[in-house]
Design a protein around this motif. Structure first.
Motif, mmCIF file in Angstrom:
data_model
loop_
_atom_site.group_PDB
_atom_site.id
_atom_site.type_symbol
_atom_site.label_atom_id
_atom_site.label_comp_id
_atom_site.label_asym_id
_atom_site.label_seq_id
_atom_site.Cartn_x
_atom_site.Cartn_y
_atom_site.Cartn_z
ATOM 1 N N UNK A 47 0.826 -1.204 0.000
ATOM 2 C CA UNK A 47 0.000 0.000 0.000
ATOM 3 C C UNK A 47 0.857 1.249 0.000
ATOM 4 N N UNK A 48 0.206 2.394 -0.143
ATOM 5 C CA UNK A 48 0.931 3.666 -0.233
ATOM 6 C C UNK A 48 1.606 4.040 1.084
ATOM 7 N N UNK A 49 1.192 3.396 2.183
ATOM 8 C CA UNK A 49 1.819 3.661 3.479
ATOM 9 C C UNK A 49 3.104 2.871 3.668
ATOM 10 N N UNK A 50 3.472 2.084 2.665
ATOM 11 C CA UNK A 50 4.656 1.232 2.750
ATOM 12 C C UNK A 50 5.640 1.552 1.629
ATOM 13 N N UNK A 51 6.875 1.067 1.803
ATOM 14 C CA UNK A 51 7.882 1.066 0.745
ATOM 15 C C UNK A 51 7.978 -0.350 0.212
ATOM 16 N N UNK A 52 7.902 -0.496 -1.089
ATOM 17 C CA UNK A 52 8.071 -1.820 -1.689
ATOM 18 C C UNK A 52 9.555 -2.136 -1.814
ATOM 19 N N UNK A 53 9.941 -3.309 -1.358
ATOM 20 C CA UNK A 53 11.337 -3.738 -1.486
ATOM 21 C C UNK A 53 11.615 -4.333 -2.866
ATOM 22 N N UNK A 84 10.479 -7.119 -4.121
ATOM 23 C CA UNK A 84 10.384 -8.578 -4.218
ATOM 24 C C UNK A 84 9.175 -9.132 -3.474
ATOM 25 N N UNK A 85 8.302 -8.250 -2.988
ATOM 26 C CA UNK A 85 7.123 -8.661 -2.237
ATOM 27 C C UNK A 85 7.126 -8.197 -0.803
ATOM 28 N N UNK A 86 8.297 -7.956 -0.248
ATOM 29 C CA UNK A 86 8.393 -7.452 1.126
ATOM 30 C C UNK A 86 8.090 -5.958 1.145
ATOM 31 N N UNK A 87 7.527 -5.491 2.249
ATOM 32 C CA UNK A 87 7.199 -4.079 2.416
ATOM 33 C C UNK A 87 7.680 -3.615 3.789
ATOM 34 N N UNK A 88 8.088 -2.358 3.888
ATOM 35 C CA UNK A 88 8.406 -1.765 5.186
ATOM 36 C C UNK A 88 7.724 -0.408 5.263
ATOM 37 N N UNK A 89 7.398 0.083 6.462
ATOM 38 C CA UNK A 89 6.748 1.388 6.589
ATOM 39 C C UNK A 89 7.565 2.485 5.919
ATOM 40 N N UNK A 90 6.879 3.414 5.270
ATOM 41 C CA UNK A 90 7.557 4.452 4.481
ATOM 42 C C UNK A 90 8.505 5.300 5.320
#
Length: 635
Positions: A77-83, A85-91
């Motif tokens: 989602x827009x509240x995350x950073x896309x890595x 490869x499928x993983x996300x971390x908070x922006x």
């Protein structure tokens, strides 16, 4: 390159799914037969409980080392950073040390932040292409001694000896950086690359190096950009806007604020008024109240913040006027017969309140945290699927198992299934609380829970006569009316009587309901008898209680003078070595087998163990109607 990936997005925003389909958060549709079956079919996983992301997909942390369809298709989602490869971390963790993508994507242009050798604190250098190198000579600064010195000052990197800029003391390195950069206002952070956003450029500022502080937190701050400036061309609310880079923001004004998602687009467009043709379709689109974005009405009251001003989740006037078309598959946050807001069923039972009153975690008739849908034939999956056909009134009713009554666990908000149990007959093999001091007495527990250092009976009597050599598993009681300190054990009868008499509410941890409907348990109750604090909020130097009583030495021990924390998620800061820790794993806190905080012993303060048993037993059923009180006599 030609922005084709951003064309026709409004068609997805206004997309209407068929009656036999479920609309994912991103606007795509899936067949309802795949809804809540323990397998994500929406690329954003909103067709399943959010718990699935953690417990089945493990936050996609292993995607960097395995190629799977789930990893490749996962959408952040827009509240995350896309890595990537499928993983996300908070922006907002883009510049946090230790909070990285597992594939090191967030190391790009951030190498100075990353600790490579834990013993010598040896940091890497970012080269011109954003990659990490251990040699300063691989960075081409275009004959810019100011930038080279900044790289050497923030890392004290040994390879700086080759260019005559190596210092053993940070204070001397900072002073030399200020000297070389005295005629500069901005210094490129990432070789002029807009790596955060197509229209955001990051800079160091010489002011960052004017004052040296040896603590870890301050040293990490100078490794982060000092200013972030908007630059380039962008369409803002139907109007083309061009920025030349003169509008800038301090790092803290972006990353230390509680923005719901990255604010780059908002900051770029904040001075622009709406165009005449912008967001004119009030049937399908909603204009955010103050921030001005135009979003699909499908995004209103879904539990995700899509307006920068969060009006899409708070504007109750808009909620009351929404057509049923936009309210499909919403969970009504109903309490006392009133629906305050709605959220997607995706959020139910994830441990974080998305409903204003926390009814997505504990409703009047369902403890959602006990309903986990991991396989299609799980009872929770069926329950979640059936909510689609449930009216607002019927949504607050549930079939409660007889074995869930008087079993010492709250299955209903405020524990109404655990009172008036004195005449209840325990199931075979379980043992009954013998005291009969209040309406909370008479509950049943598994005999395996006796003498396990956790209160299961409301008065803690399951921890009496345990032949243990170590202390009774709860702190002493600081009486609210007299400030006297007394033990809570078999010699007194105040625990579990339904009346809070001890500081922190420790005498009523199994009977006192917090605002979320769950028992106080391991949390700390402020003296206002309203605010319940998580254990990690206790003694953290932030005033969370209205009266500040939790900061007393009785609870926190001797207090140091500093006010920062550098520990990672799932770590506890002992606050003993200046502000650098030591940091210990959360599981070491309140662990009798380990002595981690050796000076102030902060790891042993307010040590009350949380109940984490899996007590669900699906057999006999009892119909439980909608209820708002604690009286269970009319069942």
């Amino acid at each position: 390159m030609n922005s084709d990936d951003e064309l026709y997005c409004e068609q997805i925003e206004t997309n209407i799914c068929d009656e036999n389909e479920f609309r994912c958060r991103n606007g795509l549709c899936i067949n309802r037969q795949f809804l809540f079956d323990g397998q994500g079919d929406c690329t954003d996983l909103t067709d399943e409980q959010s718990l699935l992301v953690i417990k089945k997909y493990h936050n996609f942390e292993h995607c960097f080392e395995q190629a799977t369809f789930d990893c490749d298709e996962h959408w952040c989602g827009r509240e995350m950073i896309s890595c990537g490869d499928g993983e996300c971390i908070p922006w907002n963790q883009r510049f946090w040390n230790g909070f990285d993508c597992s594939n090191f994507y967030t190391h790009v242009y951030n190498c100075e932040l990353e600790e490579r050798d834990a013993k010598s604190i040896n940091f890497s250098i970012t080269d011109n292409y954003g990659r990490c190198t251990m040699n300063i000579t691989e960075f081409n600064a275009n004959n810019d001694p100011c930038l080279l010195m900044i790289k050497c000052a923030v890392t004290l990197h040994p390879s700086c000896q080759s260019i005559g800029m190596f210092f053993t003391e940070g204070k001397d390195a900072y002073a030399y950086a200020c000297e070389l950069c005295q005629n500069r206002t901005l210094v490129d952070y990432a070789s002029g690359t807009t790596f955060l956003s197509p229209f955001i450029r990051a800079y160091y500022t010489p002011k960052q190096f004017e004052i040296y502080s040896p603590d870890f937190f301050s040293k990490m701050k100078v490794r982060q950009p000092g200013l972030l400036c908007v630059i380039g061309e962008h369409m803002c609310r139907g109007i083309k806007v061009i920025h030349n880079g003169s509008t800038c923001f301090q790092y803290n004004d972006i990353f230390e604020q509680s923005y719901p998602f990255s604010p780059y687009d908002y900051l770029f467009c904040q001075s622009v008024n709406h165009s005449v043709t912008y967001c004119v379709s009030t049937t399908f689109f909603y204009r955010c109240q103050t921030s001005g974005e135009c979003i699909s009405k499908h995004r209103l009251f879904d539990g995700f913040v899509d307006c920068f001003d969060a009006s899409d989740e708070n504007n109750t006037e808009a909620l009351n006027s929404l057509l049923p078309l936009f309210m499909k598959d919403r969970y009504n946050c109903t309490i006392d017969g009133n629906s305050s807001n709605t959220v997607m069923r995706h959020f139910l039972g994830d441990g974080t309140s998305a409903c204003w009153h926390g009814t997505d975690e504990m409703s009047l008739s369902i403890n959602w945290q006990q309903q986990q849908c991991f396989k299609s034939d799980d009872f929770a999956c069926s329950l979640l699927r059936d909510l689609y056909q449930t009216t607002n009134e019927g949504q607050s009713k549930n079939i409660l198992r007889f074995t869930s009554l008087c079993d010492s666990f709250w299955d209903l908000r405020n524990g109404s299934d655990e009172i008036d149990c004195s005449e209840w007959i325990c199931e075979s093999g379980w043992i009954k609380q013998q005291s009969n001091l209040s309406q909370w007495s008479g509950n049943c527990i598994n005999p395996e829970w006796k003498c396990n250092k956790i209160w299961d009976y409301t008065d803690g009597s399951d921890e009496y006569d345990c032949n243990r050599t170590k202390s009774y598993p709860i702190p002493d009681c600081l009486l609210l009316d007299s400030n006297k300190i007394i033990p809570l054990n078999a010699t007194n009868t105040m625990a579990g009587n339904g009346i809070v008499e001890c500081s922190g509410g420790i005498d009523e941890r199994v009977t006192f309901p917090c605002n979320d409907g769950f028992p106080l348990n391991e949390r700390f109750l402020c003296n206002d008898q309203i605010t319940c604090l998580k254990p990690m909020d206790l003694c953290n130097h932030n005033i969370d209680c209205p009266t500040g009583e939790y900061g007393s030495e009785f609870w926190c021990g001797p207090r140091p003078s500093f006010n920062t924390s550098v520990c990672k998620a799932e770590e506890f800061n002992c606050l003993e070595q200046n502000d650098t820790g030591p940091c210990i794993p959360d599981e070491d806190r309140c662990n009798d087998e380990r002595k981690s905080c050796l000076i102030f012993h902060r790891d042993k303060h307010m040590c009350i163990h949380r109940r984490k048993y899996n007590h669900q037993r699906w057999d006999r059923l009892a119909f439980l109607p909608n209820r708002t009180d604690r009286n269970r006599k009319n069942l």
